[in-house]
Design an enzyme around this catalytic site. Structure first.
Site, PDB file in Angstrom:
ATOM      1  N   LYS A 192      -1.102   2.782  82.175  1.00  0.00           N
ATOM      2  CA  LYS A 192       0.342   3.042  82.195  1.00  0.00           C
ATOM      3  C   LYS A 192       0.672   4.185  81.251  1.00  0.00           C
ATOM      4  O   LYS A 192       0.309   4.159  80.079  1.00  0.00           O
ATOM      5  CB  LYS A 192       1.142   1.808  81.767  1.00  0.00           C
ATOM      6  CG  LYS A 192       2.648   1.981  82.028  1.00  0.00           C
ATOM      7  CD  LYS A 192       3.487   0.929  81.336  1.00  0.00           C
ATOM      8  CE  LYS A 192       3.895   1.346  79.943  1.00  0.00           C
ATOM      9  NZ  LYS A 192       4.865   2.478  79.916  1.00  0.00           N
ATOM     10  N   GLY A 245      -0.035   4.046  70.258  1.00  0.00           N
ATOM     11  CA  GLY A 245       1.413   4.111  70.090  1.00  0.00           C
ATOM     12  C   GLY A 245       1.821   3.580  68.733  1.00  0.00           C
ATOM     13  O   GLY A 245       1.051   3.632  67.758  1.00  0.00           O
ATOM     14  N   SER A 246       3.016   3.033  68.653  1.00  0.00           N
ATOM     15  CA  SER A 246       3.558   2.611  67.369  1.00  0.00           C
ATOM     16  C   SER A 246       2.907   1.323  66.879  1.00  0.00           C
ATOM     17  O   SER A 246       2.438   0.493  67.672  1.00  0.00           O
ATOM     18  CB  SER A 246       5.074   2.407  67.488  1.00  0.00           C
ATOM     19  OG  SER A 246       5.359   1.223  68.216  1.00  0.00           O
ATOM     20  N   THR A 247       2.927   1.140  65.580  1.00  0.00           N
ATOM     21  CA  THR A 247       2.385  -0.073  64.984  1.00  0.00           C
ATOM     22  C   THR A 247       3.196  -1.296  65.411  1.00  0.00           C
ATOM     23  O   THR A 247       2.636  -2.374  65.652  1.00  0.00           O
ATOM     24  CB  THR A 247       2.371   0.051  63.455  1.00  0.00           C
ATOM     25  OG1 THR A 247       1.554   1.179  63.098  1.00  0.00           O
ATOM     26  CG2 THR A 247       1.819  -1.187  62.786  1.00  0.00           C
ATOM     27  N   GLU A 267      -4.799   2.064  68.544  1.00  0.00           N
ATOM     28  CA  GLU A 267      -4.654   3.241  67.670  1.00  0.00           C
ATOM     29  C   GLU A 267      -3.174   3.421  67.455  1.00  0.00           C
ATOM     30  O   GLU A 267      -2.428   3.688  68.397  1.00  0.00           O
ATOM     31  CB  GLU A 267      -5.296   4.471  68.310  1.00  0.00           C
ATOM     32  CG  GLU A 267      -5.447   5.641  67.350  1.00  0.00           C
ATOM     33  CD  GLU A 267      -4.297   6.621  67.413  1.00  0.00           C
ATOM     34  OE1 GLU A 267      -3.439   6.573  66.494  1.00  0.00           O
ATOM     35  OE2 GLU A 267      -4.244   7.403  68.365  1.00  0.00           O
ATOM     36  N   CYS A 301       0.054  11.407  65.532  1.00  0.00           N
ATOM     37  CA  CYS A 301      -0.176  10.185  64.764  1.00  0.00           C
ATOM     38  C   CYS A 301      -0.904  10.465  63.456  1.00  0.00           C
ATOM     39  O   CYS A 301      -0.710   9.763  62.467  1.00  0.00           O
ATOM     40  CB  CYS A 301      -0.940   9.166  65.607  1.00  0.00           C
ATOM     41  SG  CYS A 301      -2.462   9.801  66.315  1.00  0.00           S
ATOM     42  N   GLU A 403       6.700   6.213  59.000  1.00  0.00           N
ATOM     43  CA  GLU A 403       6.317   7.294  59.912  1.00  0.00           C
ATOM     44  C   GLU A 403       7.558   7.849  60.590  1.00  0.00           C
ATOM     45  O   GLU A 403       8.315   7.123  61.233  1.00  0.00           O
ATOM     46  CB  GLU A 403       5.333   6.769  60.955  1.00  0.00           C
ATOM     47  CG  GLU A 403       4.816   7.852  61.874  1.00  0.00           C
ATOM     48  CD  GLU A 403       3.800   7.334  62.879  1.00  0.00           C
ATOM     49  OE1 GLU A 403       2.817   8.033  63.148  1.00  0.00           O
ATOM     50  OE2 GLU A 403       3.993   6.207  63.386  1.00  0.00           O
TER      51      GLU A 403
END
Length: 503
Positions: A192, A245-247, A267, A301, A403
């Protein structure tokens, strides 16, 4: 003119879509079951580029089931490893033949410059597929002697159906990072893309079919993360989830995957430090520091967004860094050859960055450059933000800790090596880090002490298909790229053989 079933390309920024954009399932482009769509927006003009079908639960279920079926069918299961590699080589060749098309789409869809997409992203994407094509027939197990009557051997086998979710900052490159090792190891894939950048993955689907991959082996979906992403991660026939993507989103994925103990690799975010010691070669430190945070609009990132400079060279570094930013970071549309920084990917990201600029000023940091929207587009439209530099930043500030994912950097001072390491490690993240010094003993010593999955010495943002990529702490689980990337997509089976009749 380069063309495929979706687009016609005559020159950069001259793409014409020829028919509706579907979901790529079982080697066919199909509409979503519900007819739901999402729109791709040019971040430089805020105008709609194209509409694509958005996958719902029914579409996800269909894609996963065909991937599960393809995993069991002889056309993929019994295909020799060398033949898998040959298919991947052919796909890489087709990608290279269509590099201008891919670069145009990703620049238009994402806002990155056309030159950046063509000269960096496409080179990397093609290189990653070729690298793992070479690995396909070199994945092997072991033979282990146990007793004189017995021995054991191991087989490396695919994990199964892999769900892959990629981000919007490097749409094509991130797809290849995940597809390459998964296919080399013999898995089937449902991938996706990010809802902000849905277009290039559909062109890649066309090339997957042209390369000759059996139906169902590779499937591409567009859709919203809360709908398609959740359905994909939760599907009982998915054996592994790979996410970039985001944490925060990764934490949600871990919770969903835990219900069926799915294999995961993640990641996630970063707040990477860049340490400049007093003995650093200053021109190099400034050059790489600028690239490390301002390239790709800071939407990286691993962006080295915390610069930590030894006190005795702080003033010199800041003066040169400000000058380099002023002369190098030209903000403009993604098609101009002299543009360094294009628009941010979306209105949401644009507002997020401006909110952090406001927060930084409210917290008492000194904004010495940038911080404002740049009216480039028609009537001031477009998601352009000037490169922004904060000084007098303390570790308690949000702009130090969180971030931002934009062209915003914070700069702090340190006095000695111990303090530098403490400041570098003062973060919940641990993805990348950079160290600038001409003392190699110090470089290795500090690199070993910094809590990060990757450390660059006297450079920033180096990346190579042969070198593992990944983080520690809240920057993720597992590694991508290199031989280590194969571990994420294969599992070891042990076979014990008794050659005699005794216990």
């Amino acid at each position: 003119m380069t063309s495929n079933m979706y687009v016609e390309l005559t020159a950069p920024n001259e793409v014409r879509y020829t028919q509706p954009r579907g979901l790529f399932i079982n080697n066919e482009f199909v509409a979503s079951e519900s007819g739901a769509t999402i729109s791709s927006i040019d971040p430089a003009t805020e105008e709609e580029i194209a509409t694509v079908y958005a996958a719902g639960e029914a579409d996800v279920d269909k894609a996963v089931r065909v991937a599960h079926k393809a995993l069991k069918e002889p056309s993929w299961k019994h295909l020799s490893a060398s033949d898998r590699g040959a298919l991947m080589w052919k796909l890489a060749d087709l990608m290279e033949q269509n590099r201008e098309l891919f670069a145009t789409i990703d620049a238009w869809d994402n806002g990155k410059t056309y030159q950046e997409a063509l000269e960096n992203d496409l080179v990397e994407a093609v290189g990653v597929i070729r690298y793992y094509a070479g690995w396909a027939d070199k994945i092997s197990g072991q033979t282990i002697s146990t007793t004189y009557q017995k021995f054991a051997y191991t087989i490396r086998q695919p994990i199964g159906v892999v769900a892959q979710i990629i981000p919007w900052n490097y749409p094509l490159s991130m797809a290849t990072w995940k597809l390459g090792p998964a296919l080399a190891c013999g898995n089937t894939v449902v991938l996706k893309s990010a809802e902000q950048t849905p277009l290039s993955i559909l062109v890649l689907g066309d090339l997957v079919k042209k390369a000759g991959f059996p139906p169902g082996v590779v499937n591409f979906l567009n859709g919203m993360g809360a709908v398609a992403g959740t359905a994909l991660v939760s599907h009982p026939l998915v054996d592994k989830v790979a996410f970039t993507g985001s944490t925060a989103t990764a934490s949600t994925i871990m919770r969903l995957a835990a219900k069926t103990l799915k294999n995961i690799s993640l990641e996630t975010g970063g707040k990477s430090p860049l340490v400049v010691f007093g003995d650093a070669e200053m021109e190099q430190a400034v050059k790489w520091s600028h690239l490390g945070i301002m390239s790709n609009q800071g939407q990286i990132c691993t962006a080295t967004s915390r610069i930590i400079v030894q006190q005795d060279v702080y003033d010199e570094f800041l003066t040169k860094f400000l000058e380099t930013t002023k002369t190098t970071s030209k903000v403009g549309d993604q098609w101009s050859k002299d543009t360094y920084q294009g628009p941010l990917v979306s209105k949401v990201q644009y507002q997020r960055v401006l909110d952090y600029v406001r927060i930084g000023k409210e917290e008492g940091a000194q904004m010495v450059s940038g911080g404002e929207p740049v009216p480039i587009g028609n009537g001031g439209k477009g998601f352009f933000v000037a490169p922004t530099i904060f000084t007098d930043v303390t570790p308690s500030m949000k702009i130090w800790k969180e971030e931002i994912f934009g062209p915003v950097v914070v700069i702090a001072k340190f006095t000695n090596e111990e303090e530098a390491i403490a400041l570098a490690n003062d973060t919940t993240y641990g993805l990348g880090a950079a160290v600038f010094t001409t003392n190699l003993e110090k470089a290795h010593r500090v690199a070993a002490e910094i809590e990060a999955g990757m450390v660059w010495v006297n450079s920033s943002q180096d990346c190579d298909p042969r070198v593992p990529f990944g983080g520690v702490k809240q920057s993720g689980i597992g590694r991508e790229l290199g031989e280590a990337g194969l571990d994420a997509y294969s599992q070891i089976k042990a076979v014990h053989v008794n050659m005699g009749n005794r216990l």
